[in-house]
Design a protein around this motif. Structure first.
Motif, PDB file in Angstrom:
ATOM      1  N   GLU A   1      26.627  49.471  38.880  1.00 17.86           N
ATOM      2  CA  GLU A   1      26.219  48.180  38.316  1.00 17.86           C
ATOM      3  C   GLU A   1      25.116  47.544  39.146  1.00 17.86           C
ATOM      4  O   GLU A   1      25.016  47.781  40.351  1.00 17.86           O
ATOM      5  CB  GLU A   1      27.413  47.204  38.252  1.00 17.86           C
ATOM      6  N   SER A   2      24.348  46.696  38.495  1.00 12.78           N
ATOM      7  CA  SER A   2      23.333  45.907  39.173  1.00 12.78           C
ATOM      8  C   SER A   2      23.081  44.651  38.352  1.00 12.78           C
ATOM      9  O   SER A   2      23.497  44.565  37.184  1.00 12.78           O
ATOM     10  CB  SER A   2      22.038  46.704  39.333  1.00 12.78           C
ATOM     11  N   GLY A   3      22.425  43.674  38.964  1.00 15.83           N
ATOM     12  CA  GLY A   3      21.992  42.498  38.231  1.00 15.83           C
ATOM     13  C   GLY A   3      22.773  41.226  38.475  1.00 15.83           C
ATOM     14  O   GLY A   3      22.434  40.178  37.922  1.00 15.83           O
ATOM     15  N   GLY A   4      23.817  41.288  39.305  1.00 18.93           N
ATOM     16  CA  GLY A   4      24.559  40.071  39.595  1.00 18.93           C
ATOM     17  C   GLY A   4      23.737  39.103  40.426  1.00 18.93           C
ATOM     18  O   GLY A   4      22.633  39.418  40.879  1.00 18.93           O
ATOM     19  N   GLY A   5      24.288  37.908  40.608  1.00 26.55           N
ATOM     20  CA  GLY A   5      23.567  36.932  41.407  1.00 26.55           C
ATOM     21  C   GLY A   5      24.239  35.587  41.410  1.00 26.55           C
ATOM     22  O   GLY A   5      25.352  35.413  40.890  1.00 26.55           O
ATOM     23  N   LEU A   6      23.524  34.626  41.979  1.00 24.30           N
ATOM     24  CA  LEU A   6      23.991  33.253  42.129  1.00 24.30           C
ATOM     25  C   LEU A   6      23.121  32.373  41.227  1.00 24.30           C
ATOM     26  O   LEU A   6      21.906  32.319  41.417  1.00 24.30           O
ATOM     27  CB  LEU A   6      23.814  32.852  43.603  1.00 24.30           C
TER      28      LEU A   6
ATOM     29  N   SER B   1      21.073  32.286  32.669  1.00 30.80           N
ATOM     30  CA  SER B   1      21.338  33.608  32.104  1.00 30.80           C
ATOM     31  C   SER B   1      21.206  34.681  33.178  1.00 30.80           C
ATOM     32  O   SER B   1      20.448  34.516  34.145  1.00 30.80           O
ATOM     33  CB  SER B   1      20.345  33.916  30.973  1.00 30.80           C
ATOM     34  N   LEU B   2      21.953  35.750  32.981  1.00 25.73           N
ATOM     35  CA  LEU B   2      21.848  36.933  33.824  1.00 25.73           C
ATOM     36  C   LEU B   2      22.013  38.162  32.949  1.00 25.73           C
ATOM     37  O   LEU B   2      22.700  38.106  31.923  1.00 25.73           O
ATOM     38  CB  LEU B   2      22.945  36.958  34.901  1.00 25.73           C
ATOM     39  N   ARG B   3      21.395  39.249  33.356  1.00 28.47           N
ATOM     40  CA  ARG B   3      21.555  40.525  32.653  1.00 28.47           C
ATOM     41  C   ARG B   3      22.074  41.561  33.633  1.00 28.47           C
ATOM     42  O   ARG B   3      21.397  41.893  34.600  1.00 28.47           O
ATOM     43  CB  ARG B   3      20.222  40.981  32.058  1.00 28.47           C
TER      44      ARG B   3
ATOM     45  N   HIS C   1      24.257  47.447  29.154  1.00 25.91           N
ATOM     46  CA  HIS C   1      23.819  46.161  29.670  1.00 25.91           C
ATOM     47  C   HIS C   1      24.739  45.063  29.161  1.00 25.91           C
ATOM     48  O   HIS C   1      25.357  45.187  28.095  1.00 25.91           O
ATOM     49  CB  HIS C   1      22.387  45.879  29.225  1.00 25.91           C
ATOM     50  N   LEU C   2      24.786  43.997  29.917  1.00 23.88           N
ATOM     51  CA  LEU C   2      25.508  42.807  29.491  1.00 23.88           C
ATOM     52  C   LEU C   2      24.598  41.609  29.710  1.00 23.88           C
ATOM     53  O   LEU C   2      24.334  41.230  30.856  1.00 23.88           O
ATOM     54  CB  LEU C   2      26.808  42.629  30.267  1.00 23.88           C
ATOM     55  N   LEU C   3      24.104  41.044  28.626  1.00 21.45           N
ATOM     56  CA  LEU C   3      23.286  39.840  28.696  1.00 21.45           C
ATOM     57  C   LEU C   3      24.212  38.638  28.613  1.00 21.45           C
ATOM     58  O   LEU C   3      24.949  38.489  27.639  1.00 21.45           O
ATOM     59  CB  LEU C   3      22.265  39.816  27.556  1.00 21.45           C
ATOM     60  N   MET C   4      24.166  37.812  29.637  1.00 17.17           N
ATOM     61  CA  MET C   4      25.064  36.665  29.728  1.00 17.17           C
ATOM     62  C   MET C   4      24.241  35.390  29.664  1.00 17.17           C
ATOM     63  O   MET C   4      23.425  35.131  30.563  1.00 17.17           O
ATOM     64  CB  MET C   4      25.862  36.721  31.035  1.00 17.17           C
ATOM     65  N   ASN C   5      24.425  34.633  28.608  1.00 17.40           N
ATOM     66  CA  ASN C   5      23.731  33.361  28.430  1.00 17.40           C
ATOM     67  C   ASN C   5      24.682  32.188  28.617  1.00 17.40           C
ATOM     68  O   ASN C   5      25.908  32.344  28.486  1.00 17.40           O
ATOM     69  CB  ASN C   5      23.102  33.292  27.032  1.00 17.40           C
ATOM     70  N   ASP C   6      24.113  31.034  28.896  1.00 17.53           N
ATOM     71  CA  ASP C   6      24.898  29.802  29.022  1.00 17.53           C
ATOM     72  C   ASP C   6      26.088  30.007  29.955  1.00 17.53           C
ATOM     73  O   ASP C   6      27.241  29.710  29.604  1.00 17.53           O
ATOM     74  CB  ASP C   6      25.375  29.339  27.642  1.00 17.53           C
ATOM     75  N   LEU C   7      25.804  30.502  31.131  1.00 18.31           N
ATOM     76  CA  LEU C   7      26.873  30.804  32.083  1.00 18.31           C
ATOM     77  C   LEU C   7      27.599  29.538  32.517  1.00 18.31           C
ATOM     78  O   LEU C   7      26.992  28.466  32.671  1.00 18.31           O
ATOM     79  CB  LEU C   7      26.302  31.546  33.280  1.00 18.31           C
TER      80      LEU C   7
ATOM     81  N   GLY D   1      32.804  51.340  38.084  1.00 18.70           N
ATOM     82  CA  GLY D   1      31.770  51.130  39.071  1.00 18.70           C
ATOM     83  C   GLY D   1      32.305  50.318  40.237  1.00 18.70           C
ATOM     84  O   GLY D   1      33.481  49.940  40.272  1.00 18.70           O
ATOM     85  N   GLN D   2      31.426  50.029  41.169  1.00 18.42           N
ATOM     86  CA  GLN D   2      31.834  49.307  42.381  1.00 18.42           C
ATOM     87  C   GLN D   2      31.844  47.799  42.180  1.00 18.42           C
ATOM     88  O   GLN D   2      32.391  47.060  42.993  1.00 18.42           O
ATOM     89  CB  GLN D   2      30.909  49.667  43.554  1.00 18.42           C
ATOM     90  N   GLY D   3      31.254  47.340  41.094  1.00 18.92           N
ATOM     91  CA  GLY D   3      31.238  45.922  40.766  1.00 18.92           C
ATOM     92  C   GLY D   3      29.991  45.216  41.264  1.00 18.92           C
ATOM     93  O   GLY D   3      29.347  45.638  42.233  1.00 18.92           O
ATOM     94  N   THR D   4      29.670  44.124  40.585  1.00 17.29           N
ATOM     95  CA  THR D   4      28.553  43.279  40.992  1.00 17.29           C
ATOM     96  C   THR D   4      29.003  41.823  40.868  1.00 17.29           C
ATOM     97  O   THR D   4      29.632  41.437  39.879  1.00 17.29           O
ATOM     98  CB  THR D   4      27.292  43.566  40.152  1.00 17.29           C
ATOM     99  N   GLN D   5      28.686  41.029  41.878  1.00 16.69           N
ATOM    100  CA  GLN D   5      29.177  39.648  41.945  1.00 16.69           C
ATOM    101  C   GLN D   5      28.304  38.717  41.105  1.00 16.69           C
ATOM    102  O   GLN D   5      27.069  38.739  41.213  1.00 16.69           O
ATOM    103  CB  GLN D   5      29.185  39.155  43.387  1.00 16.69           C
ATOM    104  N   VAL D   6      28.954  37.922  40.285  1.00 16.28           N
ATOM    105  CA  VAL D   6      28.289  36.847  39.545  1.00 16.28           C
ATOM    106  C   VAL D   6      28.927  35.536  39.980  1.00 16.28           C
ATOM    107  O   VAL D   6      30.142  35.366  39.870  1.00 16.28           O
ATOM    108  CB  VAL D   6      28.432  37.035  38.024  1.00 16.28           C
ATOM    109  N   THR D   7      28.100  34.632  40.471  1.00 19.50           N
ATOM    110  CA  THR D   7      28.591  33.331  40.918  1.00 19.50           C
ATOM    111  C   THR D   7      27.802  32.244  40.200  1.00 19.50           C
ATOM    112  O   THR D   7      26.577  32.217  40.258  1.00 19.50           O
ATOM    113  CB  THR D   7      28.441  33.163  42.432  1.00 19.50           C
ATOM    114  N   VAL D   8      28.528  31.362  39.520  1.00 16.88           N
ATOM    115  CA  VAL D   8      27.922  30.250  38.795  1.00 16.88           C
ATOM    116  C   VAL D   8      28.382  28.967  39.477  1.00 16.88           C
ATOM    117  O   VAL D   8      29.578  28.687  39.532  1.00 16.88           O
ATOM    118  CB  VAL D   8      28.332  30.253  37.315  1.00 16.88           C
ATOM    119  N   PHE D   9      27.440  28.217  40.011  1.00 14.62           N
ATOM    120  CA  PHE D   9      27.803  27.030  40.776  1.00 14.62           C
ATOM    121  C   PHE D   9      26.876  25.879  40.416  1.00 14.62           C
ATOM    122  O   PHE D   9      25.763  26.066  39.942  1.00 14.62           O
ATOM    123  CB  PHE D   9      27.684  27.323  42.265  1.00 14.62           C
ATOM    124  N   SER D  10      27.366  24.691  40.657  1.00 14.01           N
ATOM    125  CA  SER D  10      26.517  23.516  40.411  1.00 14.01           C
ATOM    126  C   SER D  10      26.340  22.734  41.694  1.00 14.01           C
ATOM    127  O   SER D  10      27.051  22.963  42.670  1.00 14.01           O
ATOM    128  CB  SER D  10      27.143  22.633  39.339  1.00 14.01           C
TER     129      SER D  10
END
Length: 127
Positions: free
Chosen positions: A6-11, A17-19, A82-88, A118-127
Motif C-alpha cells: 500500500e501507499s498514499g496515506g498521510g495526514l 481527499s486522499l488516494r 486504488h481507494l479514492l477517499m473524499n470528504d475525509l 499488505g503492511q498497511g498505510t496510516q491515514v490521519t484526519v485531524f483538525s
C-alpha cells in the motif's frame, strides 16, 4: 509469494481527499477480489470497500460509513487497486490495509476470508 504493497496515506484536515494505492505481485490478479480494510486504535479491523473479481461480476461494494465518499477501482493490467477517499472525517483515521481473496461474494466483507494482506498505510484526519 503474494505481496501487497500500500501507499498514499498521510495526514490531512477534515474534508480533504486522499488516494490510496495497492500494488500486487505473485498472484493472478484478475482472479481475486481486492479489498480495503481499516483498523483504528483499540478497534477491530473493519471492512471498507471491495472490488469483486471480473469473474464474479466485477462490482464494487462499500461499508455504509464510507458509501458516497470513497471509490474503489482496480487495474487488472497493472495489478493495482486504488481507494479514492473524499470528504475525509476524523472517524476515518486508521491504518488502511489492502487484501485479496477468492471467497464467495456473500463473504467478501469478512476479514477472515482474506489470507493475503499488505503492511498497511496510516491515514490521519485531524483538525
Amino acid at each position: 509469494q503474494v505481496q501487497l504493497a500500500e501507499s498514499g496515506g498521510g495526514l490531512v484536515e477534515p474534508g480533504a481527499s486522499l488516494r490510496l494505492s495497492c500494488e500486487a505481485s505473485g498472484l493472478t490478479f484478475r482472479n481475486y477480489h481486492m479489498a480495503w480494510f481499516r483498523q483504528a486504535p483499540g478497534k477491530d479491523r473493519e471492512f471498507v470497500a471491495v472490488s469483486a473479481r471480473p469473474g464474479s461480476g466485477g462490482n464494487s461494494y462499500y461499508a455504509d460509513s464510507v458509501k458516497g465518499r470513497f471509490t474503489i477501482s482496480r487495474d487488472n493490467t497493472k495489478k493495482m487497486v486504488h481507494l479514492l477517499m473524499n470528504d475525509l472525517k476524523a472517524e476515518d483515521t486508521a491504518i488502511y490495509y489492502c487484501a485479496s481473496s477468492k471467497a464467495a461474494l456473500s463473504a467478501i466483507r469478512q476479514p477472515g476470508m482474506y489470507f493475503n494482506w499488505g503492511q498497511g498505510t496510516q491515514v490521519t484526519v485531524f483538525s
